[in-house]
Write an enzyme that holds these catalytic residues in place. Structure first.
Site, PDB file in Angstrom:
ATOM      1  N   GLU A 105      10.497  16.050  15.302  1.00  0.00           N
ATOM      2  CA  GLU A 105      10.830  15.857  13.886  1.00  0.00           C
ATOM      3  C   GLU A 105      10.051  16.876  13.059  1.00  0.00           C
ATOM      4  O   GLU A 105       8.824  16.914  13.117  1.00  0.00           O
ATOM      5  CB  GLU A 105      10.454  14.439  13.460  1.00  0.00           C
ATOM      6  CG  GLU A 105      10.855  14.159  12.035  1.00  0.00           C
ATOM      7  CD  GLU A 105      10.440  12.772  11.568  1.00  0.00           C
ATOM      8  OE1 GLU A 105       9.261  12.418  11.726  1.00  0.00           O
ATOM      9  OE2 GLU A 105      11.301  12.050  11.046  1.00  0.00           O
ATOM     10  N   CYS A 148      13.635  10.341   6.956  1.00  0.00           N
ATOM     11  CA  CYS A 148      13.545   9.851   8.336  1.00  0.00           C
ATOM     12  C   CYS A 148      14.892   9.975   9.031  1.00  0.00           C
ATOM     13  O   CYS A 148      14.969  10.298  10.208  1.00  0.00           O
ATOM     14  CB  CYS A 148      13.087   8.404   8.339  1.00  0.00           C
ATOM     15  SG  CYS A 148      14.103   7.372   7.301  1.00  0.00           S
ATOM     16  N   GLU A 204       9.332   1.375  11.069  1.00  0.00           N
ATOM     17  CA  GLU A 204      10.422   2.290  10.717  1.00  0.00           C
ATOM     18  C   GLU A 204       9.826   3.684  10.778  1.00  0.00           C
ATOM     19  O   GLU A 204       9.104   4.102   9.875  1.00  0.00           O
ATOM     20  CB  GLU A 204      10.935   2.005   9.300  1.00  0.00           C
ATOM     21  CG  GLU A 204      11.472   0.601   9.092  1.00  0.00           C
ATOM     22  CD  GLU A 204      12.897   0.426   9.583  1.00  0.00           C
ATOM     23  OE1 GLU A 204      13.419   1.336  10.263  1.00  0.00           O
ATOM     24  OE2 GLU A 204      13.482  -0.619   9.302  1.00  0.00           O
ATOM     25  N   LYS A 225       0.876  -1.183   0.000  1.00  0.00           N
ATOM     26  CA  LYS A 225       0.000   0.000   0.000  1.00  0.00           C
ATOM     27  C   LYS A 225       0.909   1.228   0.000  1.00  0.00           C
ATOM     28  O   LYS A 225       1.402   1.648   1.047  1.00  0.00           O
ATOM     29  CB  LYS A 225      -0.880  -0.027   1.251  1.00  0.00           C
ATOM     30  CG  LYS A 225      -2.218   0.678   1.133  1.00  0.00           C
ATOM     31  CD  LYS A 225      -2.174   2.138   0.765  1.00  0.00           C
ATOM     32  CE  LYS A 225      -1.841   3.045   1.918  1.00  0.00           C
ATOM     33  NZ  LYS A 225      -1.723   4.461   1.498  1.00  0.00           N
TER      34      LYS A 225
END
Ligand code: NAD
Length: 487
Positions: free
Chosen positions: A389, A292, A258, A183
């Site tokens: 972040e 990331c 992750e 997906k």
């Protein structure tokens, strides 16, 4: 459809890929594909739903019961190798699709396509090299272990590095003999669909890979909670990662997460600053900070702070953001929403020193989601901009005194994905590598050029489980112990 896009598309992006065929989504829904460099709609993709996920999982189960499930490991490897060669042959098309879909500068998109080919090559070679063990046991027994595939694996990927993430996740899952339902993110699906078509062309048996684009809350949630799925690999935000883990827990299914990061580079006074400089900045502004493993914090030992800061400033002032195909240092952000998020973080920078700002190309289209890169100096380590972040081109510089304080600041966030140490002192390199809280630590470099061979993953809110390298094959398999009593 956009003419520039059409030149690089050889498949219909509005279909989904199930059981080796391109089909209409069950509810015939569509989602727009935006070009982040211009803000204009380029095409439409399918809006897959739970009905499509049901069919994809059924196709994956049938593949495991059929040809795919019976293929010897080396044959699986040969198919992956063929996919890798087709990726290389289509490198320019894939790079252009990714650049236009994600807003990524073309050179970076080419690197992602090369990485996808390299993942296929690596996992092609690894497929027949995963072995069990024999275990010394009681007299009269022979005991051995078998590494077996989980079965149907779900892969939910984000928009920032579709090709690299598909390579590491789907590549390893297929090498181990799993079947995959992928997906991709609704914001950037085109290279996931392209990959499916190359897998079909390479002769991957029907149903071994199925690709269903759609919204996270629809197709994504349906996949995460599907009772026919035996393993979920999720790459994305912490917030959604928790939902995916909860959905999988309802079926007691293992999950690899992750997630994000706030990765530090720690620069000691004895570091080679000229060697460090390109990594210090490049590892954050790559993909406009939407990475990331972006190194969004630079920790600098105080004696060299006044020497390094002007070097960083000069680099920032030379940075320019512009359309992906103009191939500058940065492209636009993925969406208007992502730009708003980054700007709302920057609104918190009022009390901070903006040391430097890059520029937006004067001819960048008005509708594109451009943000000029920002370097913030002398940032307190517990300021929100040094903790959260941002997922944009914003980097903070934090001074420190000595090794103890470096460790405390570097480890002082909720995340732990990647870290680096810049120092010529070997003993310090070893101490820091042990003490830093991260899934990967680099000494006198950052990222090692990607490294498909290098296990990758986080601790803390950066997630759990490891992908990439050989380690991923253990994650995408389950261990069976066989004890034979023969007297
Ligand atoms: P996101 O979490 O919003 O979306 C990721 C994927 O999850 C998309 O495919 C989305 O459709 C799907 N999704 C959304 N809601 C869902 C739900 N309820 N159930 C199931 N699936 C759902 O993340 P994003 O904005 O696409 O990506 C940015 C984030 O990804 C950042 O936090 C970044 O750090 C992280 N990321 C991590 C890595 C890594 O390897 N650690 C790599 C790339 C990105």
């Amino acid at each position: 459809m956009d003419d520039a896009l059409k030149q690089h598309l050889w498949f219909d992006p509005a279909r989904i890929f199930i059981a080796g065929k391109w089909v209409e989504p069950a509810l015939r829904g569509r989602l727009p594909v935006e070009n982040p460099s211009t803000g204009a709609q380029m095409a439409e993709i399918a809006r897959g739903t739970s009905e499509d996920i049901d069919m994809a999982v059924a196709a994956a189960e049938a593949a495991l019961d059929g040809e795919w499930g019976r293929l010897p490991a080396f044959e699986r490897g040969r198919i992956l190798a063929r996919i890798g060669r087709l990726v290389e042959a289509r490198l320019e098309d894939l790079a252009h699709l990714e650049a236009m879909d994600v807003g990524k500068p073309l050179t970076q998109a080419r690197n992602d396509a090369r990485a996808l080919a390299r993942y296929m090559e690596f996992y092609a070679g690894a497929a027949d090299k995963v072995m069990g063990e024999t275990i010394p046991y009681l007299e009269g027994y022979t005991v051995y272990t078998l590494r077996e595939p989980h079965g149907v694996t779900g892969h939910i990927v984000p928009w920032n590095y579709p090709m690299q993430i598909i390579g590491r996740s789907v590549g390893a899952a297929l090498a181990m003999g799993n079947a995959a339902v992928l997906k991709p993110a609704e914001e950037a699906c085109l290279t996931a669909l392209a990959f499916a078509d190359l897998a079909r062309e390479a002769g991957l048996p029907d149903g071994a890979l199925n690709v269903v684009p759609g919204l996270g809350e629809e197709a994504g949630a349906a996949l995460a909670g599907h009772r026919g799925v035996q393993h979920i690999s999720f790459t994305g935000s912490v917030e959604v990662g928790k939902k995916v883990q909860a959905a999988a827990a309802a079926n007691v299914v293992p999950v690899t997460l992750e997630l994000g990061g706030k990765s530090p580079q720690v620069v000691f006074a004895d570091a080679d600053l000229n060697a460090a400089l390109p990594f210090l900045v490049g590892a954050c502004i790559q993909n406009a900070g939407q990475t990331c493993s972006a190194s969004s914090r630079i920790l600098v030992e105080r004696p060299i702070y006044d020497e390094l800061l002007p070097m960083l400033i000069a680099r920032y002032e030379a940075l320019m953001a512009g359309p992906a195909l103009a191939d500058l240092a940065l492209g636009p952000l993925i969406s208007a929403r992502q730009k708003e998020i980054v700007e709302s973080f920057l609104a918190l920078a009022d009390d901070l020193e903006i040391a430097a700002k890059g520029r937006i190309a004067p001819d960048a289209p008005q509708g594109g989601h451009y943000v000029a890169p920002v370097l913030l100096a002398d940032v307190p380590p517990y300021h929100p901009l040094a903790q959260q972040e941002i997922f944009g081109p914003v980097q903070v510089v934090i001074p420190f005194d000595g090794e103890e304080e470096a460790v405390e600041i570097a480890n002082g966030t909720d995340f732990g994905l990647v870290a680096s140490v810049w120092s010529k002192n070997g003993a310090r390199q070893m101490r820091m590598a042990k003490r830093l809280k991260a899934g990967q630590v680099f000494v006198n470099n950052y990222g090692a050029g990607g490294g498909v061979e290098l296990p990758f993953g986080g601790v803390g809110k950066s997630g759990h489980g490891r992908e990439k390298g050989f380690e991923a094959l253990y994650g995408f398999s389950t261990l069976k112990t066989v004890a034979v009593k023969h007297g």
